[in-house]
Write a protein that holds these residues in place. Structure first.
Motif, short mmCIF file in Angstrom:
data_model
loop_
_atom_site.label_atom_id
_atom_site.label_comp_id
_atom_site.label_asym_id
_atom_site.label_seq_id
_atom_site.Cartn_x
_atom_site.Cartn_y
_atom_site.Cartn_z
N HIS A 144 47.40 53.12 42.58
CA HIS A 144 47.03 52.34 41.07
C HIS A 144 46.56 51.05 41.38
CE1 HIS A 144 48.33 55.70 38.85
NE2 HIS A 144 49.71 55.87 39.18
N THR A 145 45.55 50.66 41.08
CA THR A 145 44.82 49.27 41.31
C THR A 145 46.02 48.31 40.57
OG1 THR A 145 43.52 49.49 39.52
CG2 THR A 145 42.67 49.96 41.77
N GLU A 146 46.54 48.23 39.44
CA GLU A 146 47.08 47.46 38.80
C GLU A 146 48.13 47.08 39.59
OE1 GLU A 146 46.25 50.24 37.49
OE2 GLU A 146 44.95 49.65 35.75
N THR A 147 49.13 48.30 40.22
CA THR A 147 50.19 47.91 41.23
C THR A 147 49.73 47.29 42.33
OG1 THR A 147 51.05 49.89 40.75
CG2 THR A 147 52.06 49.09 42.34
N LEU A 148 48.53 47.47 42.71
CA LEU A 148 48.27 46.77 44.21
C LEU A 148 47.74 45.20 43.91
CD1 LEU A 148 47.38 47.30 47.15
CD2 LEU A 148 45.30 47.62 46.40
N ILE A 149 47.27 45.11 42.82
CA ILE A 149 46.61 43.62 42.50
C ILE A 149 47.64 42.71 41.65
CG2 ILE A 149 44.83 42.26 41.37
CD1 ILE A 149 42.93 44.57 42.04
N GLN A 150 48.38 43.39 40.77
CA GLN A 150 49.12 42.72 39.88
C GLN A 150 50.52 42.85 39.93
OE1 GLN A 150 47.50 44.69 36.11
NE2 GLN A 150 45.68 43.16 35.94
N SER A 151 51.22 43.69 40.54
CA SER A 151 52.53 43.65 40.61
C SER A 151 53.19 42.81 41.54
CB SER A 151 52.89 45.03 41.12
OG SER A 151 52.68 45.32 42.40
N ARG A 152 54.39 42.35 41.37
CA ARG A 152 55.10 41.47 42.06
C ARG A 152 55.75 42.18 43.34
NH1 ARG A 152 57.91 36.57 40.50
NH2 ARG A 152 57.66 37.30 38.30
N TYR B 166 55.05 51.36 46.33
CA TYR B 166 54.33 51.61 47.49
C TYR B 166 54.84 50.75 48.84
CZ TYR B 166 51.04 53.40 44.27
OH TYR B 166 50.36 54.16 43.26
N ILE B 167 55.07 51.39 49.84
CA ILE B 167 55.38 50.66 51.17
C ILE B 167 54.45 50.71 52.35
CG2 ILE B 167 57.03 50.76 52.97
CD1 ILE B 167 58.99 52.45 50.90
N MET C 65 55.52 63.75 48.74
CA MET C 65 54.92 63.66 47.25
C MET C 65 53.59 62.74 47.06
SD MET C 65 56.67 66.05 45.96
CE MET C 65 56.19 65.58 44.24
N GLY C 66 53.40 62.13 48.27
CA GLY C 66 52.14 61.23 48.21
C GLY C 66 52.65 59.84 48.61
N THR C 67 51.77 58.78 48.46
CA THR C 67 52.17 57.44 48.87
C THR C 67 52.97 56.67 47.83
OG1 THR C 67 50.06 56.44 47.57
CG2 THR C 67 49.86 57.03 50.08
N LYS C 68 53.18 57.20 46.81
CA LYS C 68 54.14 56.37 46.02
C LYS C 68 55.49 56.95 46.18
CE LYS C 68 54.46 54.69 41.18
NZ LYS C 68 53.78 54.42 39.96
N TRP C 69 56.56 56.00 46.25
CA TRP C 69 57.98 56.24 46.64
C TRP C 69 58.80 56.20 45.20
CZ3 TRP C 69 59.20 58.79 51.26
CH2 TRP C 69 58.21 58.61 52.16
#
Length: 306
Positions: A87-95, A204-205, A273-277
């Motif tokens: 999710h681009t919001e997670t990649l760009i905006q998350s802490r 994500y990790i 289950m994918g790239t999200k943990w």
């Protein structure tokens, strides 16, 4: 020859840095001089402390605008035109938190990184990487043969987290790393409550392997710099390592089945289950590493948790 080429490149880089510094000083002097409303008087320069606070406030406001901006794309494109389902919001905006071994990073300079020994230099000097760690923890290490020759660059090092091959006689063959630590959460993530809220839906990790000049890494990490130290190519294809079974990684006890390379040496860890943990305990994750006996050690530069 090669030496002359390096000397020329070094001097050109030095000239570029001097020009950049001069431009920055000129710009700083301009900022310190407020525009005068009259032609007869010259206003006093703005104190540096005041100017610093003003610029810091502008930087924080800029960061908030970026964090609240809506991304203009829907997918993250990695190298080789591969798309990673992030999710681009997670990649760009998350802490996020970067658990890095690189020096000088704030996490190292301020000793924020959590390690049993308080002094980074002392702990690295006392650790013998030829001995498999009995405490089950991934060790922070630096390579004496790869340190800068310049005495003024001792705090500019490519330190790394060292995962040696597991000897067959060792009963506990996994080495653990918890990311982020409590001190990292306090320093970078706004505290435990804020971090748990950020990570409630998982995240994500990203794991970055150590990079050496020309991909050549000294393998005799226990020796001082000398001509007898052999240099071999470091295998940085983490995806291939996982597929071949030479390296195994667990995240909170769940197997990492694939590593998606998004930048050179940087991999999204992917589970069944994918790239999200799923969110770990308190927003933290326990990473476990195991390297098969007889292969090169795993040298980790950083682990980023988003």
């Amino acid at each position: 020859g090669t030496l002359d080429e390096h000397r020329l490149k070094g001097r050109l880089l030095g000239l570029f840095l001097i020009e950049s510094l001069r431009d920055a000083l000129h710009h700083l002097d301009t900022l310190r001089r407020p525009k005068s409303t009259t032609t007869t008087s010259q206003p006093e320069k703005i104190p540096l402390a005041t100017l610093y606070q003003t610029l810091l406030q502008e930087e924080n406001e800029h960061a908030i605008r970026i964090q609240n901006a809506k991304p203009t794309f829907n997918s993250f494109h990695g190298v080789h035109e591969r798309i990673v389902a992030v999710h681009t919001e997670t990649l760009i905006q998350s802490r996020g938190v970067c658990h890095t071994a690189l020096f000088p990073a704030r996490i190292r300079h301020d000793n924020i990184i959590s390690r049993p020994l308080t002094s980074p230099v002392a702990s690295e000097a006392q650790y013998d990487p030829s001995t498999f760690p009995r405490n089950g923890m991934v060790q922070l290490h630096r390579d004496p043969s790869d340190e800068p020759k310049c005495p003024h660059a001792e705090r500019d090092r490519k330190d790394f987290f060292y995962v040696p091959p597991s000897p067959t006689e060792t009963t506990t063959r996994w080495l653990n790393m918890t990311v982020p630590s409590e001190r990292e959460i306090q320093a970078y993530a706004g505290g435990a409550l804020s971090w748990r809220e950020t990570r409630k839906d998982g995240g994500y990790i990203i794991l970055f392997l150590r990079k050496c000049a020309g991909e050549l890494c000294p393998q005799c990490v226990t020796k001082e710099r000398n001509d007898d130290c052999p240099v071999t190519r470091q295998d940085v294809n983490l995806s291939g390592m996982l597929e071949q079974g030479t390296v195994s990684i667990l995240v909170d006890g769940k197997k990492v089945v694939k590593a998606d390379e998004i930048v050179y040496g940087g991999y999204f860890l992917e589970g069944a289950m994918g790239t999200k943990w799923e969110a770990g305990d308190g927003g933290k994750h326990v990473l476990q590493f195991r390297v098969k006996e007889g292969v090169l050690p795993l040298l980790i530069s950083s682990v980023v948790v988003l």
